[in-house]
Design an enzyme around this catalytic site. Structure first.
Site, PDB file in Angstrom:
ATOM      1  N   GLU A 424       0.835  -1.191   0.000  1.00 45.22           N
ATOM      2  CA  GLU A 424       0.000   0.000   0.000  1.00 45.22           C
ATOM      3  C   GLU A 424       0.878   1.252   0.000  1.00 45.22           C
ATOM      4  OE1 GLU A 424      -2.114  -0.010   3.662  1.00 45.22           O
ATOM      5  OE2 GLU A 424      -2.760   2.074   3.492  1.00 45.22           O
ATOM      6  N   ASP A 499      -3.812  -0.369  10.028  1.00 44.02           N
ATOM      7  CA  ASP A 499      -4.836   0.579  10.482  1.00 44.02           C
ATOM      8  C   ASP A 499      -6.119   0.354   9.684  1.00 44.02           C
ATOM      9  OD1 ASP A 499      -4.223   1.543   8.005  1.00 44.02           O
ATOM     10  OD2 ASP A 499      -3.320   3.414   8.703  1.00 44.02           O
TER      11      ASP A 499
END
Ligand code: 0RA
Length: 633
Positions: A424, A499
């Site tokens: 990511e 997260d």
């Protein structure tokens, strides 16, 4: 305890020890999934009693001492001694492989798949089994120990007015990687079995300290309730179609309902066993569906003379259907023995379904019109998309194999030992590129959120740059061009931040893989990296922890000051060496392999998380916020 050895006793012992030597042959694996097979094995036998119409209640109890018991109110396993063998049916069922129980009574035996191996297998893989039978006014008990090697006496321990069987077993810790039962796994299986066996009451009770819980299933509507459950978070079109019919070939039960999504969810079962590879019952259903919808559409003028027929794909778009057949001699074929081979079932399902569904459409013209309109829309979209799709799939990047610019490929060209990290963001991508072993590790950074494939058709999905980069890097192509033999990396590893955003991106990727690259999941190619959440430092020494519990443990053990605990918010906070050491080094890293134990559950989760209805998604995220990290689909 053991009496003198006769020839068949020796055979029994050899049989049971063969199971202990190669448990995988009988229950698939010795991990948590194999452990649960022991429960299914017994429950299946109780379900058999329910199917025979002589059992209404089944209770699965997870005891606090590591054992599980399954209680039913069936006829009770016969306890009288057989004249010739000197053995009771009870002892035979518990000690002879494949003894099953219902010898030629004309009923349908549930146990028939790869894992329908019989209760003796549970005995072979347990340190202790207590079998209790309520029958003929008495409670009978027999205790088996050490994998069935020590057989206790069959005793009468009391009086009873009930009938039924209770099997309690203690799985052998020396055989299984884990002997901790999972409440969720059992609940999901019981729910499924409850839908498939209408009118039976299935209960689970968890008695373990700190984990106390219970749940109960009873579905009067059978498959109707199942379809309703699967369409729960979707917008259904019309009422649920349902048919149950006894034929010469066996019992056929089928329920379906269309919904406003593009996804197809068709589950098929034979003798209550999920046939993930489909088979004859599914083939019969599909061809009858296409034929019936087309003939109704023509008859009612909903598709014009000059228009072409709706394809099988068109009539399955947005369809939720369950097919369940029960037959005397099921033949299970295919790679995982989960494909129904009985050819007679194809024609049986085809004719029953075509007739009843034809009638249903005739009797509900309003709903029929909505369904046909939906299918026609699918057909038009399919044709419009085809041109776009053809150019995208065939011509561009996928055929030419120009690898995406941002892929940092590995130097090995051997897919078997290559892996690709899907990372990511560009900054984490940078660390990963520097930290990796470039010999066999490739890095593909993705920018931001990828497209949610749950709400788009293939042509739009293919127009998305991030997804195209991913497909090109994998090398397999997509849709009808998908070819697993062209996969460029044996391990495809999703590495996102720990997260909420990271969890969302991971779910988007898993959805993409689940909907369009399912074979990669089935073959075990997809992994989830496990970067640490904490770094705990004490002087020159340090530890990494992957969870709060692990961190707490280190904190206590090493008497750590809270200011020496660093919580990683993103992969970008780790330098390349740390990332390698904690997350990418094959010698030290831990990864989760993504498996689909339960396709239906995964479907539901993706639907809830990714579908168009907002309320259920909110609810799911709220109730599962903590467990989303280890979303086990
Ligand atoms: C053999 C014969 C019969 C029933 C069973 C076995 C049986 C096995 C299990 C396993 C768990 N629960 C069970 N309930 C029954 C037929 C008995 C009869 O005809 O009376």
């Amino acid at each position: 305890m053991t009496e003198n050895y006769g020839a068949d006793q020796i055979q029994v012992l050899e049989g049971l020890s063969a199971v202990r030597k190669r448990p995988g042959m009988y229950i698939g694996t010795t991990d948590v999934s194999g452990l649960h097979h022991l429960v299914w094995e017994i429950v299946d036998n109780s379900i058999d009693e329910a199917l025979a119409g002589v059992c209404k209640f089944i209770v699965v109890k997870i005891h606090d001492d590591g054992s599980v018991s399954v209680e039913d109110d069936g006829r009770g396993i016969p306890v009288d001694k057989h004249k010739k063998t000197g053995k009771s049916a009870l002892e035979t069922v518990l000690t002879v492989l494949h003894a099953g129980g219902k010898f030629g009574d004309g009923g349908y035996k549930v146990s028939g798949g790869l894992h329908g191996v019989g209760i003796s297998v549970v005995n072979a893989l347990s340190t202790k089994v207590i079998a209790q039978v309520h029958r003929d006014g008495e409670i009978h008990e027999q205790i088996y120990q050490n994998g069935g090697k020590d057989i206790g006496e069959l005793k009468v321990i009391g009086k009873t007015k009930k009938t039924g069987t209770i099997i309690r077993f203690y799985p052998d810790e020396s055989i299984f990687n884990t002997t901790v039962f999972d409440y969720e796994t059992i609940i999901n299986r019981l729910r499924q079995q409850a839908y498939l066996t209408k009118g039976v009451n299935l209960k689970i009770i968890d008695e373990r300290k700190g984990k106390e819980a219970k749940y109960q299933f009873y579905f009067e509507g059978g498959l109707r309730s199942y379809v309703k459950h699967l369409n729960m978070n979707k917008e259904g079109i019309g009422v649920i179609f349902y048919v149950e019919q006894e034929t010469e070939e066996g019992l056929i039960e089928l329920a379906l309902q269309y919904n406003t999504t593009f996804q197809e969810t068709i589950l098929s079962f034979a003798n209550n066993i999920y046939t993930s590879e489909g088979g004859m019952h599914l083939t019969g259903f599909r061809s009858a569906l296409t034929r019936t919808v087309n003939s109704y559409a023509r008859k009612s003028g909903l598709i014009k003379e000059k228009e072409g027929n709706l394809t099988s794909e068109d009539v399955r778009e947005g369809l939720t259907a369950i097919i369940s057949v029960k037959l005397a001699n099921p033949q299970f074929e295919g790679q995982t023995k989960s494909k129904l081979g009985n050819a007679e079932m194809r024609t049986a399902v085809e004719s029953v379904f075509a007739e009843k569904f034809g009638e249903f459409l005739d009797e509900n013209p309003g709903e029929a019109k909505n369904v046909i309109n939906k299918c026609s829309l699918a057909a038009r979209a399919r044709m419009a998309a085809r041109a776009a799709r053809d150019t995208v799939i065939r011509k561009s990047a996928f055929e030419g194999m120009t690898l995406p610019g941002k892929l940092a490929d590995c130097s090995s060209k051997n897919a078997d030992d290559s892996e690709v990290y899907i990372v990511e963001g560009d900054s984490a991508g940078g660390s990963a590129k520097q930290g990796r072993n470039r010999e066999y590790q490739a890095i593909l950074p993705l920018k931001g959120k990828i497209l949610n494939v749950e709400q788009a058709r293939l042509d739009r999905i293919l127009a998305n740059t991030e997804i195209r980069a991913l497909i090109t890097a994998l090398g397999t192509g997509i849709g009808e061009m998908f070819d697993i033999s062209r996969l460029r990396y044996a391990k495809v590893i999703i590495m996102t931040d720990a997260d909420v955003d990271g969890a969302h991106i991971r779910t988007l990727l898993l959805t993409l893989f689940f909907r369009y690259f399912k074979e990669l999941i089935d073959k075990g190619n997809i992994y989830i990296a496990q970067p640490p959440l904490y770094k705990v430092t004490k002087g020159k020494r340090f530890w990494y922890a992957q969870s709060q519990e692990e961190m707490d443990e280190i904190k206590l053990r090493e008497e750590i000051d809270p200011k020496n605990i660093q919580r990683y918010k993103g992969l970008g906070e780790m330098n390349p060496e740390q990332l390698w050491e904690t997350t990418m080094n094959p010698d030290t890293r831990s990864m989760l392999q993504v498996t689909i134990e339960d396709a239906e559950r995964a479907d539901q989760i993706f639907d809830t998380l990714m579908g168009s209805e907002v309320a259920p998604r909110k609810k799911f995220i709220q109730t599962h916020a903590k467990s989303v990290r280890n979303l086990d689909i």
